[in-house]
Write a protein that holds these residues in place. Structure first.
Motif, PDB file in Angstrom:
ATOM      1  N   ARG A   1       9.215 -16.142  95.612  1.00 48.16           N
ATOM      2  CA  ARG A   1       7.940 -16.353  96.288  1.00 48.16           C
ATOM      3  C   ARG A   1       7.330 -15.023  96.729  1.00 48.16           C
TER       4      ARG A   1
ATOM      5  N   HIS B   1       7.012 -23.296  93.988  1.00 47.23           N
ATOM      6  CA  HIS B   1       6.671 -22.993  95.374  1.00 47.23           C
ATOM      7  C   HIS B   1       6.902 -24.190  96.282  1.00 47.23           C
ATOM      8  N   ASP B   2       7.312 -23.903  97.490  1.00 50.64           N
ATOM      9  CA  ASP B   2       7.348 -24.934  98.512  1.00 50.64           C
ATOM     10  C   ASP B   2       5.900 -25.205  98.937  1.00 50.64           C
TER      11      ASP B   2
ATOM     12  N   LEU C   1       7.874 -27.499  94.700  1.00 49.65           N
ATOM     13  CA  LEU C   1       9.269 -27.861  94.910  1.00 49.65           C
ATOM     14  C   LEU C   1       9.369 -28.923  96.001  1.00 49.65           C
ATOM     15  N   ASP C   2      10.442 -29.664  95.949  1.00 47.37           N
ATOM     16  CA  ASP C   2      10.687 -30.700  96.944  1.00 47.37           C
ATOM     17  C   ASP C   2      11.993 -30.360  97.642  1.00 47.37           C
ATOM     18  N   GLY C   3      11.898 -30.021  98.935  1.00 43.84           N
ATOM     19  CA  GLY C   3      13.106 -29.642  99.656  1.00 43.84           C
ATOM     20  C   GLY C   3      13.089 -30.105 101.091  1.00 43.84           C
TER      21      GLY C   3
ATOM     22  N   PRO D   1      11.617 -25.461 103.734  1.00 40.30           N
ATOM     23  CA  PRO D   1      11.092 -24.492 102.773  1.00 40.30           C
ATOM     24  C   PRO D   1      12.160 -23.593 102.171  1.00 40.30           C
TER      25      PRO D   1
ATOM     26  N   SER E   1      14.182 -25.361  99.562  1.00 44.49           N
ATOM     27  CA  SER E   1      13.437 -25.551  98.316  1.00 44.49           C
ATOM     28  C   SER E   1      13.731 -24.422  97.337  1.00 44.49           C
ATOM     29  N   TYR E   2      13.650 -23.202  97.830  1.00 42.85           N
ATOM     30  CA  TYR E   2      13.859 -22.038  96.961  1.00 42.85           C
ATOM     31  C   TYR E   2      15.329 -21.800  96.629  1.00 42.85           C
TER      32      TYR E   2
END
Length: 464
Positions: free
Chosen positions: A13, A35-36, A54-56, A59, A62-63
């Motif tokens: 990111r 990306h979140d 992204l799905d987390g 944040p 997610s990464y």
């Protein structure tokens, strides 16, 4: 085989994602950003050819979700993944999964990541290759009593380090047995919580030290190319604030031995792609010891690019795809460069100060380069590192680079967000930095001097 990947997914990111995308775009490589949702307004999302949310749970998670990122890469036609720095960059399991899925991993092998990611194992490996280390090669202390015994052998002061630590985290200095016992238990407990491993070791602490690192590129045929050294001694809490290349006032003989040791360290693990070998140099004796190897691109890579006329990301992509550097790769060191890390933090105590950016104007002009992950209208959130931008100044000599760096800081305009820029301005004006005669104690000494002057000013006001 194509010299470069057809489609690159950037598993990161902000500033580094944007920087990787810039090179890929110049080379005609299609890019995918992940990306979140909290980052949806950041420039890297818009500048990629394609962006996937992204799905987390958080944040950060997610990464760190390698399985989700790899699934996106395959489904969207990526042929390579560049992890940047941080997050999954030094995750051996993720690197292995990427290659097993048939994609090019833009980084070293999983085996090299494992070997160099464990400080105990990396010290053992480089020591066998003849690289100087501090303390016993490959030794981890299993108890406070063992740590004390090692300290008596090598002499106080010592530093306790987490074997799996990094980024300035997992370190403590001790000057006697009592301090060491406390530091050992605290560091081991913290390491278990933060890194999943409670292995710690003890090494000699160099009070007046310079932090010097060597940039290398490893090819698949076993050759290691060095791109000179960087001085990263200007640090707060073992985290870098200012870097410069080449290192000022470094004895040529020491420079040569540092580079030889860096090449030997990389060769010891069959290193392929970009990496950095870090050393501590004793300012009194000139002796140096291996600190660690970062198996990824560094935050401070722009100053090496400026002084060598190369694009390290381009070479990473080429090595990941073909095993070697581009045909026109011919680095030649020239001039001097300084990098200033602009962070969203209190300029006195260095506490993070996230918030929105209302006005953002970057400096420009001859020799100035700015790598940033933000623009006006975006926000530095509390979820991630506080780095806002890297302001770099290049010149034919150090004096020119330093004057340009000062001018760039004065020109930088950020409103709505508190940054460390005022403190960086103070650092650049110190006699120590101006002369290039400084060590890792510069920031602390500068803070102490600021407090002294502030106290005198208050006393003068009361007396008036």
């Amino acid at each position: 085989m194509s010299e470069l990947p057809d489609c690159l997914l950037v598993a990161n990111r902000g500033e580094i994602a944007r920087r990787i995308i810039r090179t890929a775009k110049r080379l005609g490589v299609r890019t995918i950003a992940v990306h979140d949702p909290v980052d949806v307004k950041l420039p890297f999302v818009k500048e990629a050819d394609e962006a996937v949310a992204l799905d987390g749970e958080t944040p950060v998670k997610s990464y760190l979700d390698g399985d989700q990122i790899l699934t996106i890469a395959v489904e969207h036609g990526a042929t390579a993944i560049h992890p940047g720095y941080g997050f999954l960059a030094e995750n051996a399991d993720f690197a292995r999964s990427v290659t097993e899925a048939g994609l090019a991993w833009v980084g070293p092998s999983a085996e090299a990541i494992v070997k160099m990611g464990d400080k105990v194992e990396s010290r053992r490996a480089v020591a066998e290759a003849g690289v100087p280390i501090s303390g016993d090669a490959g030794a981890a202390q299993n108890s406070a009593a063992e740590a004390v015994a090692e300290a008596h052998r090598i002499g106080y002061p010592v530093m306790v380090k987490a074997s799996a630590g990094g980024g300035g985290i997992g370190m403590a200095v001790a000057h006697n047995d009592e301090e060491l016992r406390t530091a050992f238990e605290n560091t081991r407990s913290m390491a278990a919580r933060s890194f999943g491993s409670d292995r710690v070791f003890v090494e000699r602490f160099i009070a007046a030290a310079r932090h010097v690192e060597v940039q290398i590129l490893g090819r698949a045929d076993g050759t290691i190319v060095d791109l000179g050294e960087r001085d990263c001694s200007t640090q707060r809490r073992h985290q870098k604030l200012i870097e410069e290349s080449p290192a000022p006032n470094l004895d040529p003989a020491i420079r040569e031995r540092l580079i030889e040791s860096a090449v030997a360290a990389a060769s010891a693990v069959g290193y392929v792609n970009a990496g950095t070998v870090e050393f501590l140099v004793d300012t009194t004796t000139g002796d140096f010891v291996f600190l660690e190897m970062n198996t990824r691109i560094q935050v401070e890579h722009p100053i090496t690019e400026l002084t060598h006329g190369v694009d390290i990301v381009e070479q990473q992509l080429a090595i990941a795809t073909t095993g070697t550097t581009t045909p026109d790769f011919a680095p030649k060191q020239n001039g001097h460069a300084i990098e200033l890390r602009i962070c969203a933090e209190d300029p006195k105590r260095f506490y993070p100060r996230p918030g929105p950016i209302l006005i953002y104007t970057e400096p420009s002009g001859e020799g100035i380069r700015v790598d940033s992950g933000f623009t006006a209208g975006t926000e530095v959130t509390q979820h991630f590192d506080s780095l806002v931008a890297k302001v770099c100044a290049f010149g034919p000599d150090r004096e020119t680079a330093l004057e340009r760096a000062k001018g760039a800081l004065a020109e930088l305009e950020i409103e709505g967000l508190t940054t460390n820029a005022p403190f960086l301005e103070v650092l650049l004006e110190t006699e120590e930095f101006g002369s290039g005669q400084y060590d890792t104690g510069l920031v602390e000494a500068t803070q102490a001097e600021q407090k002294r002057l502030a106290k005198l000013a208050k006393q003068a006001q009361r007396s008036a």
